[in-house]
Design a protein around this motif. Structure first.
Motif, PDB file in Angstrom:
ATOM      1  N   PRO A 171       0.812  -1.223   0.000  1.00 55.31           N
ATOM      2  CA  PRO A 171       0.000   0.000   0.000  1.00 55.31           C
ATOM      3  C   PRO A 171       0.848   1.277   0.000  1.00 55.31           C
ATOM      4  O   PRO A 171       0.530   2.244  -0.697  1.00 55.31           O
ATOM      5  CB  PRO A 171      -0.830  -0.129   1.280  1.00 55.31           C
ATOM      6  N   ARG A 172       1.935   1.281   0.769  1.00 57.08           N
ATOM      7  CA  ARG A 172       2.806   2.462   0.799  1.00 57.08           C
ATOM      8  C   ARG A 172       3.447   2.696  -0.566  1.00 57.08           C
ATOM      9  O   ARG A 172       3.502   3.839  -1.050  1.00 57.08           O
ATOM     10  CB  ARG A 172       3.888   2.293   1.867  1.00 57.08           C
ATOM     11  N   THR A 173       3.921   1.636  -1.185  1.00 58.96           N
ATOM     12  CA  THR A 173       4.523   1.776  -2.508  1.00 58.96           C
ATOM     13  C   THR A 173       3.534   2.366  -3.499  1.00 58.96           C
ATOM     14  O   THR A 173       3.864   3.302  -4.250  1.00 58.96           O
ATOM     15  CB  THR A 173       5.016   0.412  -3.014  1.00 58.96           C
ATOM     16  N   LEU A 174       2.318   1.869  -3.503  1.00 60.17           N
ATOM     17  CA  LEU A 174       1.325   2.340  -4.463  1.00 60.17           C
ATOM     18  C   LEU A 174       0.946   3.790  -4.220  1.00 60.17           C
ATOM     19  O   LEU A 174       0.867   4.588  -5.156  1.00 60.17           O
ATOM     20  CB  LEU A 174       0.089   1.442  -4.417  1.00 60.17           C
ATOM     21  N   ARG A 175       0.721   4.158  -2.964  1.00 57.64           N
ATOM     22  CA  ARG A 175       0.327   5.549  -2.714  1.00 57.64           C
ATOM     23  C   ARG A 175       1.478   6.505  -3.001  1.00 57.64           C
ATOM     24  O   ARG A 175       1.262   7.629  -3.474  1.00 57.64           O
ATOM     25  CB  ARG A 175      -0.229   5.727  -1.304  1.00 57.64           C
ATOM     26  N   MET A 176       2.734   6.066  -2.767  1.00 53.73           N
ATOM     27  CA  MET A 176       3.867   6.931  -3.080  1.00 53.73           C
ATOM     28  C   MET A 176       4.045   7.080  -4.586  1.00 53.73           C
ATOM     29  O   MET A 176       4.341   8.179  -5.085  1.00 53.73           O
ATOM     30  CB  MET A 176       5.136   6.386  -2.437  1.00 53.73           C
ATOM     31  N   MET A 177       3.880   5.999  -5.334  1.00 57.34           N
ATOM     32  CA  MET A 177       3.978   6.096  -6.792  1.00 57.34           C
ATOM     33  C   MET A 177       2.889   7.006  -7.349  1.00 57.34           C
ATOM     34  O   MET A 177       3.141   7.856  -8.207  1.00 57.34           O
ATOM     35  CB  MET A 177       3.878   4.702  -7.415  1.00 57.34           C
ATOM     36  N   ASP A 202      13.747   7.172  -1.759  1.00 57.64           N
ATOM     37  CA  ASP A 202      14.573   8.230  -1.177  1.00 57.64           C
ATOM     38  C   ASP A 202      14.160   9.589  -1.736  1.00 57.64           C
ATOM     39  O   ASP A 202      14.124   9.793  -2.955  1.00 57.64           O
ATOM     40  CB  ASP A 202      16.054   7.989  -1.472  1.00 57.64           C
ATOM     41  N   GLY A 203      13.861  10.520  -0.850  1.00 52.13           N
ATOM     42  CA  GLY A 203      13.492  11.867  -1.267  1.00 52.13           C
ATOM     43  C   GLY A 203      12.054  12.034  -1.694  1.00 52.13           C
ATOM     44  O   GLY A 203      11.619  13.153  -1.992  1.00 52.13           O
ATOM     45  N   MET A 204      11.291  10.937  -1.727  1.00 52.73           N
ATOM     46  CA  MET A 204       9.903  11.012  -2.135  1.00 52.73           C
ATOM     47  C   MET A 204       8.994  11.276  -0.937  1.00 52.73           C
ATOM     48  O   MET A 204       9.358  11.035   0.215  1.00 52.73           O
ATOM     49  CB  MET A 204       9.479   9.711  -2.819  1.00 52.73           C
ATOM     50  N   GLN A 205       7.803  11.758  -1.207  1.00 46.97           N
ATOM     51  CA  GLN A 205       6.829  12.052  -0.164  1.00 46.97           C
ATOM     52  C   GLN A 205       5.894  10.868   0.042  1.00 46.97           C
ATOM     53  O   GLN A 205       5.430  10.274  -0.931  1.00 46.97           O
ATOM     54  CB  GLN A 205       5.987  13.275  -0.545  1.00 46.97           C
ATOM     55  N   ASP A 206       5.640  10.528   1.305  1.00 44.60           N
ATOM     56  CA  ASP A 206       4.609   9.553   1.616  1.00 44.60           C
ATOM     57  C   ASP A 206       3.393  10.324   2.111  1.00 44.60           C
ATOM     58  O   ASP A 206       3.403  10.859   3.223  1.00 44.60           O
ATOM     59  CB  ASP A 206       5.083   8.568   2.685  1.00 44.60           C
ATOM     60  N   PRO A 207       2.332  10.404   1.313  1.00 41.66           N
ATOM     61  CA  PRO A 207       1.174  11.199   1.714  1.00 41.66           C
ATOM     62  C   PRO A 207       0.386  10.580   2.857  1.00 41.66           C
ATOM     63  O   PRO A 207      -0.486  11.240   3.430  1.00 41.66           O
ATOM     64  CB  PRO A 207       0.335  11.258   0.437  1.00 41.66           C
ATOM     65  N   GLY A 208       0.646   9.310   3.171  1.00 39.91           N
ATOM     66  CA  GLY A 208      -0.030   8.664   4.281  1.00 39.91           C
ATOM     67  C   GLY A 208      -1.392   8.089   3.937  1.00 39.91           C
ATOM     68  O   GLY A 208      -1.953   7.317   4.719  1.00 39.91           O
TER      69      GLY A 208
END
Length: 324
Positions: A171-177, A202-208
């Protein structure tokens, strides 16, 4: 979620999962998804096209969802993936189709147009343009350009490396992509300069949380697409640039002569990556309509569904349905 017909076809050595909607005798349109997506990325377009009388066919591409995910990297080259769709068309008795692809689905659509000039009547492509076969494999070009800095395609090359990061929390990978290549961030945020040894996140945002345009039920479908199998099959598409170049040699001089629609989000970083190809495209796709979709990143069908649906249906009505 709408109700769709679902079937598994045995074609080209795999089991291919297909979702369909619309009248069985309607003009056929195939919708091909990309990375890291799901057949359900077309949810807004499926019902609209079906209501317009089209027979809409949406596969889970090789390596995704309920479709087979062979272990061999070479099983994911472009000609093999095209063969999946061609074999399914044969099995379903389809002699006249429209093909629309987004992201990795776009190169499949472009090459189906080259391979099947009689059967593929029109083509739609989103995000990834066509500028002819490159003079050398794209992976060589990328390695030369990014010898000392990070590039996500190079990062995807070594089996197991990207999988370890992406599979750890699907889920984290998908929302970050989704977030980091959308209109929610500056256009080239995804392409920010990083050292060669960096990871994708690295350097990317995780919107949560998933973006608003990928509502809860839809995001759940995306997650199920990769649950239990991870991203290996999907990543293997990126590990065939050399093989793709070799196997497309017979198509080197062919142009896409069918009527073609190309859509690009104005905030899509692929527009930067493919700037040279975009300039070349009119020479290789002479009957081309292009539209830049406003306030839109890479995920056109989800971020701007009404505008994308409008442009796609208008094109199909003018260049496909009325010609039948």
């Amino acid at each position: 979620m709408h109700t769709y017909e679902h079937q598994l076809l045995t074609v080209n050595g795999i089991s291919l999962s297909l979702y369909t909607a619309g009248p069985a005798d309607g003009p056929v349109v195939w919708l091909l998804h990309g990375f890291p997506e799901s057949w359900y990325s077309w949810r807004h377009q499926i019902q609209l096209l079906a209501d317009a009388g089209l027979r809409v066919i949406v596969p889970e591409m090789r390596g995704y969802g309920q479709t087979s995910a062979p272990s061999e990297i070479a099983a994911y080259d472009l000609m093999t993936v095209c063969g999946d769709i061609q074999a399914a068309m044969d099995l379903l008795g389809q002699r006249s189709v429209a093909v629309v692809g987004h992201d990795w689905g776009a190169p499949v659509a472009w090459h189906l147009a080259l391979l099947e000039p009689e059967r593929v009547k029109v083509i739609g492509a989103m995000a990834v343009p066509y500028g002819g076969r490159p003079k050398k494999p794209a992976i060589e070009i990328i390695r030369n350009q990014f010898a000392d800095r990070f590039n996500y395609i190079l990062y995807f090359q070594q089996p197991g490396v990207a999988e370890a990061e992406l599979d750890h929390d699907i889920p984290r990978t998908l929302r970050m992509m989704m977030h980091n290549t959308s209109a929610a961030v500056p256009k080239d945020f995804f392409l920010q300069k990083k050292p060669a040894g960096s990871s994708l996140h690295d350097g990317m945002q995780d919107p949560g949380a998933p973006p608003d345009w990928c509502e809860g039920d839809a995001f759940d479908v995306y997650v199920r697409t990769f649950a239990g199998r991870g991203f290996r099959g999907a990543l293997n598409w990126y590990r065939n640039f050399q093989r793709n170049w070799e196997r497309t040699a017979p198509l080197a001089d062919r142009k896409v002569l069918q009527p073609a629609l190309f859509l690009l989000g104005d905030n899509d970083p692929v527009g930067t990556l493919e700037a040279h190809t975009l300039q070349k495209m009119p020479a290789w796709v002479p009957d081309l309509e292009q539209h830049l979709v406003a306030d839109c990143g890479h995920w056109l069908q989800g971020e701007q569904p009404e505008e994308v649906s409008r442009l796609l249906l208008d094109f199909l009505k003018r260049r496909y349905i009325v010609q039948r």
